[in-house]
Design an enzyme around this catalytic site. Structure first.
Site, PDB file in Angstrom:
ATOM      1  N   CYS A  26      11.829  25.635  39.890  1.00 45.04           N
ATOM      2  CA  CYS A  26      10.380  26.064  40.736  1.00 45.04           C
ATOM      3  C   CYS A  26       9.609  24.992  40.416  1.00 45.04           C
ATOM      4  O   CYS A  26       9.013  24.810  39.312  1.00 45.04           O
ATOM      5  CB  CYS A  26      10.099  27.435  40.183  1.00 45.04           C
ATOM      6  SG  CYS A  26       8.570  28.058  40.591  1.00 45.04           S
ATOM      7  N   CYS A  45       8.855  22.542  47.096  1.00 45.79           N
ATOM      8  CA  CYS A  45       9.204  23.936  46.714  1.00 45.79           C
ATOM      9  C   CYS A  45      10.773  24.029  46.806  1.00 45.79           C
ATOM     10  O   CYS A  45      11.244  23.538  47.694  1.00 45.79           O
ATOM     11  CB  CYS A  45       8.140  24.690  47.335  1.00 45.79           C
ATOM     12  SG  CYS A  45       8.979  26.395  47.535  1.00 45.79           S
TER      13      CYS A  45
HETATM   14  N1  DGL Z   1      10.458  28.104  44.799  1.00 40.57           N
HETATM   15  C1  DGL Z   1       9.408  27.798  43.995  1.00 40.57           C
HETATM   16  C2  DGL Z   1       8.680  26.619  43.934  1.00 40.57           C
HETATM   17  O1  DGL Z   1       9.526  25.587  43.964  1.00 40.57           O
HETATM   18  C3  DGL Z   1       8.276  29.267  44.260  1.00 40.57           C
HETATM   19  C4  DGL Z   1       7.948  29.658  45.580  1.00 40.57           C
HETATM   20  C5  DGL Z   1       7.112  30.719  45.350  1.00 40.57           C
HETATM   21  O2  DGL Z   1       7.789  31.880  45.197  1.00 40.57           O
HETATM   22  O3  DGL Z   1       6.076  30.840  46.112  1.00 40.57           O
HETATM   23  O4  DGL Z   1       7.603  26.284  43.976  1.00 40.57           O
END
Ligand code: DGL
Length: 258
Positions: free
Chosen positions: A73, A187
């Protein structure tokens, strides 16, 4: 689960795009994935909230005797990692996504080339990608594009919805206007949208998950055990499983309130 399990955390199904890269090159490890589907999206939450969600997940991993945590993440890597690392240093080894891959995101680019980062609001506001990339080349132009709304498209599988396509187009238009040579999927939810991205703007896309998987493989001892996969979520396991099928043949995610 045993001491050698690798924990991966994300707000939801995004982190599976990282797990799938790890699994491809290291199928013989034991993985525990936690998707915080109760609190998704993280990207529009405050740094304090993101810090507290991440800390709870790390405590959960520690309670399961996990020794390695991968922030699958970008948002937690951007906003929570710096504050968490000292507290958890002796308890668990953490791989934050952005900091681990920054050097490789600009490989092959020259001074004054432009790279566009597609990411959540929290990641863009943190300027973490900019600061990390500048350590390796201060002369690269970096355009941060806040793609609020993309995570909801992925979590709710609204890929073909006309409003989704319009939103994606409007964000890629910014990258096009800046003449971006490369686009970083900042993301972990965004690899699910890669097909759309390519159709709209055919440039080079960098998925940090591939690089992170290689870095981790390099650090770990190989073994001959049969690997396992275990999935936990904080809400809506059925929705999680539907999306997860993009990457894995998942049958079950355990619901857990941490
Ligand atoms: N998948 C996550 C990232 O890489 C979080 C996305 C989210 O929940 O806003 O930032």
């Amino acid at each position: 689960m045993n001491n050698s399990s690798i924990g991966l955390l994300d707000s939801g199904v995004g982190g599976l795009s990282v797990l799938s890269e790890l699994y491809k090159i290291m199928p013989n490890q034991n993985y525990v994935f936690f998707g915080d589907t109760k609190n998704v999206p993280y990207g529009t939450k405050s740094p304090e909230e993101i810090f507290s969600y991440t800390k709870n997940i790390l405590d959960f991993f520690i309670s399961k005797k996990i020794k390695i945590a991968i922030f699958a993440c970008n948002t937690t890597s951007a906003v929570a990692y710096d504050r968490l690392k000292e507290h958890f240093e002796d308890k668990i080894k953490i791989y934050p996504l952005i900091q681990s891959v920054a050097k490789y995101t600009i490989e092959g680019l020259k001074d004054n080339d432009t790279v566009a980062i597609l990411a959540t609001k929290a990641t863009i506001n943190s300027k973490k990608y900019n600061n990390e990339i500048k350590k390796y080349n201060p002369n690269i132009n970096i355009i941060g594009i806040d793609c609020t709304g993309f995570v909801e498209i992925v979590e709710n599988r609204l890929y073909e919805n006309p409003q989704s396509i319009e939103l994606i187009k409007s964000k890629l238009e910014i990258a096009r206007n800046h003449n971006a040579k490369r686009i970083i999927l900042g993301c972990t939810h965004y690899p699910y949208l890669k097909k759309h991205f390519k159709n709209i703007l055919d440039v080079e896309y960098f998925n940090p998950a591939n690089t992170l998987a290689k870095i981790i493989k390099n650090d770990l001892n190989n073994n001959n055990q049969k690997g396992t996969l275990k999935f936990y979520v904080s809400k809506n396991p059925d929705g999680f499983i539907k999306s997860a099928k993009t990457f894995f043949n998942v049958e079950k995610a355990s619901l857990i309130d941490i």
